[in-house]
Motif scaffolding. Structure first.
Motif, PDB file in Angstrom:
ATOM      1  N   LEU A 124     -45.380  59.082  22.730  1.00 57.72           N
ATOM      2  CA  LEU A 124     -45.584  57.709  22.255  1.00 57.72           C
ATOM      3  C   LEU A 124     -46.460  56.913  23.205  1.00 57.72           C
ATOM      4  CD1 LEU A 124     -44.732  55.841  19.960  1.00 57.72           C
ATOM      5  CD2 LEU A 124     -42.758  55.161  21.327  1.00 57.72           C
ATOM      6  N   ALA A 125     -46.240  57.068  24.479  1.00 60.34           N
ATOM      7  CA  ALA A 125     -47.033  56.357  25.490  1.00 60.34           C
ATOM      8  C   ALA A 125     -46.972  57.145  26.786  1.00 60.34           C
ATOM      9  CB  ALA A 125     -46.506  54.943  25.702  1.00 60.34           C
ATOM     10  N   THR A 126     -48.048  57.124  27.517  1.00 57.59           N
ATOM     11  CA  THR A 126     -48.088  57.833  28.802  1.00 57.59           C
ATOM     12  C   THR A 126     -48.417  56.840  29.915  1.00 57.59           C
ATOM     13  OG1 THR A 126     -50.421  58.357  28.439  1.00 57.59           O
ATOM     14  CG2 THR A 126     -48.803  59.989  27.709  1.00 57.59           C
ATOM     15  N   GLY A 127     -48.358  57.326  31.139  1.00 53.64           N
ATOM     16  CA  GLY A 127     -48.666  56.456  32.266  1.00 53.64           C
ATOM     17  C   GLY A 127     -47.429  56.116  33.073  1.00 53.64           C
ATOM     18  N   ALA A 128     -47.657  55.440  34.181  1.00 53.70           N
ATOM     19  CA  ALA A 128     -46.560  55.087  35.080  1.00 53.70           C
ATOM     20  C   ALA A 128     -45.705  53.990  34.469  1.00 53.70           C
ATOM     21  CB  ALA A 128     -47.138  54.616  36.415  1.00 53.70           C
ATOM     22  N   PRO A 129     -44.409  53.975  34.791  1.00 57.62           N
ATOM     23  CA  PRO A 129     -43.528  52.911  34.301  1.00 57.62           C
ATOM     24  C   PRO A 129     -43.962  51.536  34.798  1.00 57.62           C
ATOM     25  CG  PRO A 129     -42.262  54.746  35.200  1.00 57.62           C
ATOM     26  CD  PRO A 129     -43.692  54.979  35.574  1.00 57.62           C
ATOM     27  N   LEU A 130     -43.630  50.515  34.017  1.00 58.18           N
ATOM     28  CA  LEU A 130     -43.912  49.141  34.401  1.00 58.18           C
ATOM     29  C   LEU A 130     -42.895  48.702  35.452  1.00 58.18           C
ATOM     30  CD1 LEU A 130     -45.447  46.459  33.867  1.00 58.18           C
ATOM     31  CD2 LEU A 130     -43.748  45.972  32.083  1.00 58.18           C
ATOM     32  N   GLU A 131     -43.391  48.223  36.594  1.00 57.87           N
ATOM     33  CA  GLU A 131     -42.516  47.808  37.696  1.00 57.87           C
ATOM     34  C   GLU A 131     -42.254  46.310  37.616  1.00 57.87           C
ATOM     35  OE1 GLU A 131     -41.170  49.837  39.827  1.00 57.87           O
ATOM     36  OE2 GLU A 131     -42.305  51.689  39.465  1.00 57.87           O
ATOM     37  N   LEU A 132     -40.969  45.956  37.577  1.00 57.10           N
ATOM     38  CA  LEU A 132     -40.545  44.553  37.609  1.00 57.10           C
ATOM     39  C   LEU A 132     -39.561  44.383  38.758  1.00 57.10           C
ATOM     40  CD1 LEU A 132     -40.003  43.865  33.785  1.00 57.10           C
ATOM     41  CD2 LEU A 132     -41.929  43.130  35.207  1.00 57.10           C
ATOM     42  N   GLY A 133     -40.116  44.170  39.973  1.00 55.08           N
ATOM     43  CA  GLY A 133     -39.249  44.096  41.144  1.00 55.08           C
ATOM     44  C   GLY A 133     -38.601  45.452  41.377  1.00 55.08           C
ATOM     45  N   PRO A 134     -37.269  45.464  41.495  1.00 59.87           N
ATOM     46  CA  PRO A 134     -36.586  46.749  41.724  1.00 59.87           C
ATOM     47  C   PRO A 134     -36.374  47.555  40.452  1.00 59.87           C
ATOM     48  CG  PRO A 134     -34.996  44.958  41.703  1.00 59.87           C
ATOM     49  CD  PRO A 134     -36.353  44.315  41.537  1.00 59.87           C
ATOM     50  N   PHE A 135     -36.801  47.006  39.312  1.00 56.31           N
ATOM     51  CA  PHE A 135     -36.535  47.668  38.040  1.00 56.31           C
ATOM     52  C   PHE A 135     -37.810  48.296  37.482  1.00 56.31           C
ATOM     53  CE2 PHE A 135     -33.803  43.840  38.318  1.00 56.31           C
ATOM     54  CZ  PHE A 135     -32.613  44.499  38.593  1.00 56.31           C
ATOM     55  N   ALA A 136     -37.613  49.367  36.681  1.00 57.42           N
ATOM     56  CA  ALA A 136     -38.737  50.079  36.069  1.00 57.42           C
ATOM     57  C   ALA A 136     -38.481  50.217  34.569  1.00 57.42           C
ATOM     58  CB  ALA A 136     -38.898  51.455  36.708  1.00 57.42           C
ATOM     59  N   ILE A 137     -39.553  50.047  33.786  1.00 59.53           N
ATOM     60  CA  ILE A 137     -39.450  50.169  32.326  1.00 59.53           C
ATOM     61  C   ILE A 137     -40.502  51.163  31.856  1.00 59.53           C
ATOM     62  CG2 ILE A 137     -39.617  48.982  30.108  1.00 59.53           C
ATOM     63  CD1 ILE A 137     -38.818  46.425  31.510  1.00 59.53           C
ATOM     64  N   ARG A 138     -40.064  52.228  31.194  1.00 56.14           N
ATOM     65  CA  ARG A 138     -40.994  53.213  30.664  1.00 56.14           C
ATOM     66  C   ARG A 138     -41.784  52.622  29.497  1.00 56.14           C
ATOM     67  NH1 ARG A 138     -37.898  58.830  29.698  1.00 56.14           N
ATOM     68  NH2 ARG A 138     -39.678  58.967  28.264  1.00 56.14           N
ATOM     69  N   GLY A 139     -43.057  52.991  29.414  1.00 60.81           N
ATOM     70  CA  GLY A 139     -43.902  52.452  28.353  1.00 60.81           C
ATOM     71  C   GLY A 139     -43.426  52.852  26.967  1.00 60.81           C
ATOM     72  N   ASP A 140     -43.000  54.121  26.792  1.00 61.96           N
ATOM     73  CA  ASP A 140     -42.535  54.545  25.468  1.00 61.96           C
ATOM     74  C   ASP A 140     -41.236  53.851  25.068  1.00 61.96           C
ATOM     75  OD1 ASP A 140     -41.090  55.818  27.395  1.00 61.96           O
ATOM     76  OD2 ASP A 140     -41.428  57.848  26.646  1.00 61.96           O
ATOM     77  N   HIS A 141     -40.382  53.579  26.058  1.00 59.85           N
ATOM     78  CA  HIS A 141     -39.149  52.848  25.748  1.00 59.85           C
ATOM     79  C   HIS A 141     -39.446  51.417  25.319  1.00 59.85           C
ATOM     80  CE1 HIS A 141     -36.184  55.617  28.143  1.00 59.85           C
ATOM     81  NE2 HIS A 141     -36.744  56.205  27.108  1.00 59.85           N
ATOM     82  N   LEU A 142     -40.447  50.802  25.984  1.00 57.77           N
ATOM     83  CA  LEU A 142     -40.805  49.424  25.633  1.00 57.77           C
ATOM     84  C   LEU A 142     -41.387  49.360  24.215  1.00 57.77           C
ATOM     85  CD1 LEU A 142     -40.905  46.549  26.729  1.00 57.77           C
ATOM     86  CD2 LEU A 142     -43.215  47.016  27.578  1.00 57.77           C
ATOM     87  N   VAL A 143     -42.230  50.341  23.867  1.00 55.66           N
ATOM     88  CA  VAL A 143     -42.770  50.402  22.508  1.00 55.66           C
ATOM     89  C   VAL A 143     -41.644  50.597  21.498  1.00 55.66           C
ATOM     90  CG1 VAL A 143     -44.241  51.744  20.949  1.00 55.66           C
ATOM     91  CG2 VAL A 143     -45.004  51.265  23.277  1.00 55.66           C
ATOM     92  N   MET A 144     -40.672  51.419  21.866  1.00 58.81           N
ATOM     93  CA  MET A 144     -39.527  51.675  20.983  1.00 58.81           C
ATOM     94  C   MET A 144     -38.761  50.383  20.700  1.00 58.81           C
ATOM     95  SD  MET A 144     -36.252  54.162  21.727  1.00 58.81           S
ATOM     96  CE  MET A 144     -37.164  55.698  21.577  1.00 58.81           C
ATOM     97  N   LEU A 145     -38.480  49.612  21.758  1.00 56.52           N
ATOM     98  CA  LEU A 145     -37.725  48.369  21.592  1.00 56.52           C
ATOM     99  C   LEU A 145     -38.503  47.364  20.743  1.00 56.52           C
ATOM    100  CD1 LEU A 145     -35.296  46.575  22.310  1.00 56.52           C
ATOM    101  CD2 LEU A 145     -36.557  45.843  24.347  1.00 56.52           C
ATOM    102  N   CYS A 146     -39.780  47.178  21.046  1.00 58.49           N
ATOM    103  CA  CYS A 146     -40.585  46.208  20.295  1.00 58.49           C
ATOM    104  C   CYS A 146     -40.708  46.613  18.825  1.00 58.49           C
ATOM    105  CB  CYS A 146     -41.967  46.067  20.933  1.00 58.49           C
ATOM    106  SG  CYS A 146     -41.958  45.346  22.589  1.00 58.49           S
ATOM    107  N   SER A 147     -40.904  47.908  18.572  1.00 59.41           N
ATOM    108  CA  SER A 147     -41.015  48.391  17.190  1.00 59.41           C
ATOM    109  C   SER A 147     -39.717  48.164  16.428  1.00 59.41           C
ATOM    110  CB  SER A 147     -41.374  49.882  17.187  1.00 59.41           C
ATOM    111  OG  SER A 147     -42.586  50.121  17.863  1.00 59.41           O
ATOM    112  N   ALA A 148     -38.603  48.435  17.088  1.00 59.57           N
ATOM    113  CA  ALA A 148     -37.303  48.273  16.425  1.00 59.57           C
ATOM    114  C   ALA A 148     -37.047  46.812  16.063  1.00 59.57           C
ATOM    115  CB  ALA A 148     -36.189  48.806  17.326  1.00 59.57           C
ATOM    116  N   LEU A 149     -37.328  45.904  16.994  1.00 57.83           N
ATOM    117  CA  LEU A 149     -37.091  44.480  16.728  1.00 57.83           C
ATOM    118  C   LEU A 149     -38.025  43.973  15.622  1.00 57.83           C
ATOM    119  CD1 LEU A 149     -36.586  43.145  20.377  1.00 57.83           C
ATOM    120  CD2 LEU A 149     -34.843  43.662  18.665  1.00 57.83           C
ATOM    121  N   ALA A 150     -39.284  44.426  15.653  1.00 56.52           N
ATOM    122  CA  ALA A 150     -40.241  43.987  14.627  1.00 56.52           C
ATOM    123  C   ALA A 150     -39.835  44.502  13.248  1.00 56.52           C
ATOM    124  CB  ALA A 150     -41.642  44.484  14.988  1.00 56.52           C
TER     125      ALA A 150
END
Length: 295
Positions: A124-150
């Motif tokens: 679904l998506a490649t590349g390094a996870p998005l860093e938010l301070g001490p937390f990391a968010i995978r790109g494919d997981h973020l696409v999954m969440l946004c797609s589900a909500l939409a």
């Protein structure tokens, strides 16, 4: 504390796909008042159709996603025509058992036609996870969440802002009354079934793209996750389906982190039994009675 928050973030991402599976389940239950055990295998058929398009033609993610959705919708109509349309009102057990038979049929068909069983799926998506301070968010997981909500918002919009949605809600409320006021029940039901299966197809594509593979066992997995999330959120509730999926995802990720991956599914089943015993309506759902007459 960082682990707790990170697990919660990951759980919400994964749980969004559970929410979509539960959304398709609850749409079918709302219209039919019956459980469709072939729901997951229909999505599995869509997944195999998508992977054939990917492997044979080198299609991109959007084309594969469309193939999965179309495949799941066609398989869903097949199930509706065989298991639900011929059954009379009150034959809930017969339709449920017949959907189980179709489940086995679809699974065996996939095994025979695609004997390697496990096939690759485009990421679904490649590349390094998005860093938010001490937390990391995978790109494919973020696409999954946004797609589900939409998609959940789009379903809610269709239900409450279109004539088709109005007809669907009328059938959910009272099939006989809907028929008497001119709603074509025989036409709306298969369309609703196809739409619910298509929603499941989107969820299936998102999960398979994250896993990057599809197997015949995916059908059972999708059925169990969707059913548990629907029961936690509440039967017949669109917001409840999404809420139940998100909660299930968080529970699974926290239990996996603190007790190990072997305990993950065990905890999910325990939560399901707890809800059935303590709050059978789910978080925001409502118990409904099966219709006594058929239009």
């Amino acid at each position: 504390m960082i682990d707790l928050v990170q697990n919660t973030i990951d759980g919400l991402m994964i749980g969004s796909s559970y929410g979509l599976l539960a959304l398709g389940f609850t749409l079918i239950f709302g219209v039919m008042r019956r459980l469709n055990l072939s729901y997951g295998p229909s999505i599995m058929i869509g997944g195999y159709f998508g992977t054939v398009v990917y492997l044979q033609f080198g299609a991109g993610p959007l084309t594969v996603a469309l193939a999965v959705v179309v495949g799941a919708a066609v398989a869903g109509i097949y199930v509706e025509r065989l298991c639900f349309a011929p059954m009379k009102a009150g034959a809930a057990i017969a339709s449920m058992v017949s959907s189980f038979a179709i489940w086995m049929q679809l699974e065996q068909a996939a095994i025979l036609v695609l004997p390697r069983h496990t096939y690759g799926f485009p990421p679904l998506a490649t590349g390094a996870p998005l860093e938010l301070g001490p937390f990391a968010i995978r790109g494919d997981h973020l696409v999954m969440l946004c797609s589900a909500l939409a998609l959940a918002a789009a379903v809610q919009l269709v239900l409450y802002r279109t004539r088709f949605g109005l007809a669907l809600r009328a059938i959910i409320g009272n099939p006989l009354a809907a028929h008497l006021v001119g709603v074509d029940v025989r036409m709306v039901m298969p369309l609703a079934f196809a739409g619910a299966s298509a929603v499941g197809g989107v969820a299936g594509f998102l999960v398979l793209a994250v896993d990057q593979q599809v197997t015949p066992m995916f059908g059972m997995w999708a059925t169990l996750k969707g059913l548990i999330a629907m029961m936690i959120g509440g039967l017949g509730s669109v917001p409840g389906a999404i809420l139940g999926g998100l909660l299930l995802g968080v529970i699974e990720m926290q239990s996996q982190w603190y007790f190990g991956p072997q305990v993950r599914d065990l905890v999910a089943y325990f939560v399901l039994f707890a809800f059935l015993a303590i709050r059978p309506r789910g978080l925001v759902g409502r118990l409904t009675e099966a219709p006594t007459q058929k239009a």
